[in-house]
Design a protein around this motif. Structure first.
Motif, PDB file in Angstrom:
ATOM      1  N   GLY A  59       0.812  -1.204   0.000  1.00 20.82           N
ATOM      2  CA  GLY A  59       0.000   0.000   0.000  1.00 20.82           C
ATOM      3  C   GLY A  59       0.847   1.256   0.000  1.00 20.82           C
ATOM      4  N   LYS A  60       0.179   2.362  -0.198  1.00 23.33           N
ATOM      5  CA  LYS A  60       0.829   3.674  -0.134  1.00 23.33           C
ATOM      6  C   LYS A  60      -0.225   4.690   0.260  1.00 23.33           C
ATOM      7  CE  LYS A  60       0.153   4.910  -4.968  1.00 23.33           C
ATOM      8  NZ  LYS A  60       0.751   5.431  -6.183  1.00 23.33           N
ATOM      9  N   GLY A  61       0.235   5.855   0.665  1.00 25.95           N
ATOM     10  CA  GLY A  61      -0.690   6.939   0.947  1.00 25.95           C
ATOM     11  C   GLY A  61      -1.015   7.101   2.412  1.00 25.95           C
ATOM     12  N   SER A  62      -2.126   7.770   2.663  1.00 27.76           N
ATOM     13  CA  SER A  62      -2.555   8.162   3.999  1.00 27.76           C
ATOM     14  C   SER A  62      -2.952   6.976   4.870  1.00 27.76           C
ATOM     15  CB  SER A  62      -3.750   9.110   3.866  1.00 27.76           C
ATOM     16  OG  SER A  62      -4.336   9.348   5.124  1.00 27.76           O
ATOM     17  N   THR A  63      -2.749   7.150   6.166  1.00 31.90           N
ATOM     18  CA  THR A  63      -3.175   6.129   7.121  1.00 31.90           C
ATOM     19  C   THR A  63      -4.688   5.961   7.148  1.00 31.90           C
ATOM     20  OG1 THR A  63      -3.147   7.752   8.897  1.00 31.90           O
ATOM     21  CG2 THR A  63      -1.166   6.410   8.610  1.00 31.90           C
ATOM     22  N   VAL A  64      -5.414   6.928   6.611  1.00 32.01           N
ATOM     23  CA  VAL A  64      -6.880   6.798   6.522  1.00 32.01           C
ATOM     24  C   VAL A  64      -7.242   5.660   5.568  1.00 32.01           C
ATOM     25  CG1 VAL A  64      -9.029   8.021   5.978  1.00 32.01           C
ATOM     26  CG2 VAL A  64      -7.163   9.234   7.089  1.00 32.01           C
ATOM     27  N   GLY A  65      -6.285   5.211   4.767  1.00 32.49           N
ATOM     28  CA  GLY A  65      -6.503   4.067   3.882  1.00 32.49           C
ATOM     29  C   GLY A  65      -6.950   2.827   4.642  1.00 32.49           C
ATOM     30  N   SER A  66      -6.487   2.673   5.886  1.00 28.44           N
ATOM     31  CA  SER A  66      -6.921   1.539   6.718  1.00 28.44           C
ATOM     32  C   SER A  66      -8.433   1.580   6.925  1.00 28.44           C
ATOM     33  CB  SER A  66      -6.232   1.573   8.082  1.00 28.44           C
ATOM     34  OG  SER A  66      -4.846   1.510   7.947  1.00 28.44           O
ATOM     35  N   ILE A  82      -5.846 -10.609   0.721  1.00 26.76           N
ATOM     36  CA  ILE A  82      -4.819  -9.711   0.184  1.00 26.76           C
ATOM     37  C   ILE A  82      -3.476 -10.420   0.253  1.00 26.76           C
ATOM     38  CG2 ILE A  82      -3.586  -7.528   0.518  1.00 26.76           C
ATOM     39  CD1 ILE A  82      -6.187  -6.392   1.751  1.00 26.76           C
ATOM     40  N   ILE A  83      -2.701 -10.270  -0.844  1.00 28.21           N
ATOM     41  CA  ILE A  83      -1.350 -10.813  -0.911  1.00 28.21           C
ATOM     42  C   ILE A  83      -0.416  -9.668  -1.299  1.00 28.21           C
ATOM     43  CG2 ILE A  83       0.189 -12.424  -2.098  1.00 28.21           C
ATOM     44  CD1 ILE A  83      -2.357 -14.129  -2.681  1.00 28.21           C
ATOM     45  N   ASN A  84       0.645  -9.470  -0.520  1.00 27.79           N
ATOM     46  CA  ASN A  84       1.621  -8.408  -0.773  1.00 27.79           C
ATOM     47  C   ASN A  84       3.037  -8.957  -0.808  1.00 27.79           C
ATOM     48  OD1 ASN A  84      -0.014  -6.095   1.491  1.00 27.79           O
ATOM     49  ND2 ASN A  84      -0.301  -6.253  -0.696  1.00 27.79           N
ATOM     50  N   GLU A  88       2.702  -2.979   4.524  1.00 30.03           N
ATOM     51  CA  GLU A  88       3.047  -1.862   5.396  1.00 30.03           C
ATOM     52  C   GLU A  88       1.862  -1.611   6.329  1.00 30.03           C
ATOM     53  OE1 GLU A  88       0.916   0.947   4.316  1.00 30.03           O
ATOM     54  OE2 GLU A  88       0.392  -0.756   3.095  1.00 30.03           O
ATOM     55  N   PRO A  89       1.997  -0.722   7.310  1.00 28.96           N
ATOM     56  CA  PRO A  89       0.973  -0.563   8.343  1.00 28.96           C
ATOM     57  C   PRO A  89      -0.429  -0.217   7.847  1.00 28.96           C
ATOM     58  CG  PRO A  89       3.002   0.475   9.060  1.00 28.96           C
ATOM     59  CD  PRO A  89       3.212   0.051   7.635  1.00 28.96           C
ATOM     60  N   ILE A  90      -0.563   0.544   6.776  1.00 30.30           N
ATOM     61  CA  ILE A  90      -1.902   0.929   6.298  1.00 30.30           C
ATOM     62  C   ILE A  90      -2.713  -0.305   5.921  1.00 30.30           C
ATOM     63  CG2 ILE A  90      -3.165   2.158   4.478  1.00 30.30           C
ATOM     64  CD1 ILE A  90      -0.645   4.051   4.347  1.00 30.30           C
ATOM     65  N   ASP A 104       2.014 -11.814   3.373  1.00 29.90           N
ATOM     66  CA  ASP A 104       3.069 -11.058   2.694  1.00 29.90           C
ATOM     67  C   ASP A 104       4.340 -11.898   2.633  1.00 29.90           C
ATOM     68  OD1 ASP A 104       4.330 -10.732   5.205  1.00 29.90           O
ATOM     69  OD2 ASP A 104       4.606  -8.577   4.949  1.00 29.90           O
ATOM     70  N   GLN A 105       5.432 -11.240   2.261  1.00 32.79           N
ATOM     71  CA  GLN A 105       6.713 -11.894   1.992  1.00 32.79           C
ATOM     72  C   GLN A 105       6.561 -12.899   0.848  1.00 32.79           C
ATOM     73  OE1 GLN A 105       8.473 -13.268   5.674  1.00 32.79           O
ATOM     74  NE2 GLN A 105       8.744 -11.173   6.411  1.00 32.79           N
ATOM     75  N   ILE A 106       5.856 -12.431  -0.185  1.00 26.94           N
ATOM     76  CA  ILE A 106       5.569 -13.243  -1.366  1.00 26.94           C
ATOM     77  C   ILE A 106       6.181 -12.580  -2.590  1.00 26.94           C
ATOM     78  CG2 ILE A 106       3.692 -14.006  -2.908  1.00 26.94           C
ATOM     79  CD1 ILE A 106       3.736 -15.561  -0.304  1.00 26.94           C
ATOM     80  N   ASN A 107       6.841 -13.370  -3.411  1.00 25.28           N
ATOM     81  CA  ASN A 107       7.268 -12.900  -4.725  1.00 25.28           C
ATOM     82  C   ASN A 107       6.031 -12.984  -5.619  1.00 25.28           C
ATOM     83  OD1 ASN A 107       8.207 -12.520  -7.309  1.00 25.28           O
ATOM     84  ND2 ASN A 107       9.867 -14.012  -7.155  1.00 25.28           N
ATOM     85  N   ILE A 108       5.364 -11.858  -5.826  1.00 22.42           N
ATOM     86  CA  ILE A 108       4.096 -11.882  -6.564  1.00 22.42           C
ATOM     87  C   ILE A 108       4.278 -12.256  -8.033  1.00 22.42           C
ATOM     88  CG2 ILE A 108       2.922 -10.344  -4.937  1.00 22.42           C
ATOM     89  CD1 ILE A 108       3.157  -8.105  -7.069  1.00 22.42           C
TER      90      ILE A 108
END
Length: 138
Positions: A59-66, A82-84, A88-90, A104-108
């Motif tokens: 993800g990227k951007g504002s914490t309001v994304g959560s 979701i697979i990343n 990140e925290p959001i 996460d920790q996946i080679n997509i």
């Protein structure tokens, strides 16, 4: 094909893959009422994430994304999982409060661009119905 990563939010899901190699900003980039990607610069513009196995680097951007992820869940418009590459925290907070399985920790690049996937975030595993060789290069 079976892939092992790190389960962040527990749970299991099965569904159609929606994959992008671009990060997603949920605040301003995803409509919580329709689940459509609204970022005009995103390769998934106009596509719905509802009930998909959503695969993206992070993800990227504002914490309001959560909270947007939480709104998607409350509106029955959220992805099934979701697979990343690196959560990140959001995205992590959004998945936790929405109870969306997250790995996460996946080679997509090992995940096909199309097809179905079975997610077991309790074990950190992803199973796809396609061979890695069927994943076209971009």
């Amino acid at each position: 094909m079976k892939i092992k990563g790190r389960g962040i939010t527990k749970g299991q899901a099965h569904g159609e893959i929606l994959k992008t190699n671009q990060e997603i900003s949920f605040l301003g980039g995803v409509d919580p009422n329709t689940s459509k990607i609204t970022d005009p610069n995103h390769e998934l513009l106009g596509q719905k994430i509802k009930n998909k196995i959503l695969v993206f680097p992070g993800g990227k951007g504002s914490t309001v994304g959560s909270y947007v992820i939480y709104q998607l869940k409350k509106n029955n418009k959220a992805p099934k999982a979701i697979i990343n590459i690196e959560t990140e925290p959001i995205v992590a907070v959004g998945a936790v409060i929405s109870k969306i399985p997250l790995i996460d920790q996946i080679n997509i690049q090992k995940i096909p661009n199309k097809g179905k996937a079975k997610i077991n975030a309790n074990k950190g595993t992803i199973e796809t119905n396609q061979n890695q060789n069927q994943n076209p290069e971009k």
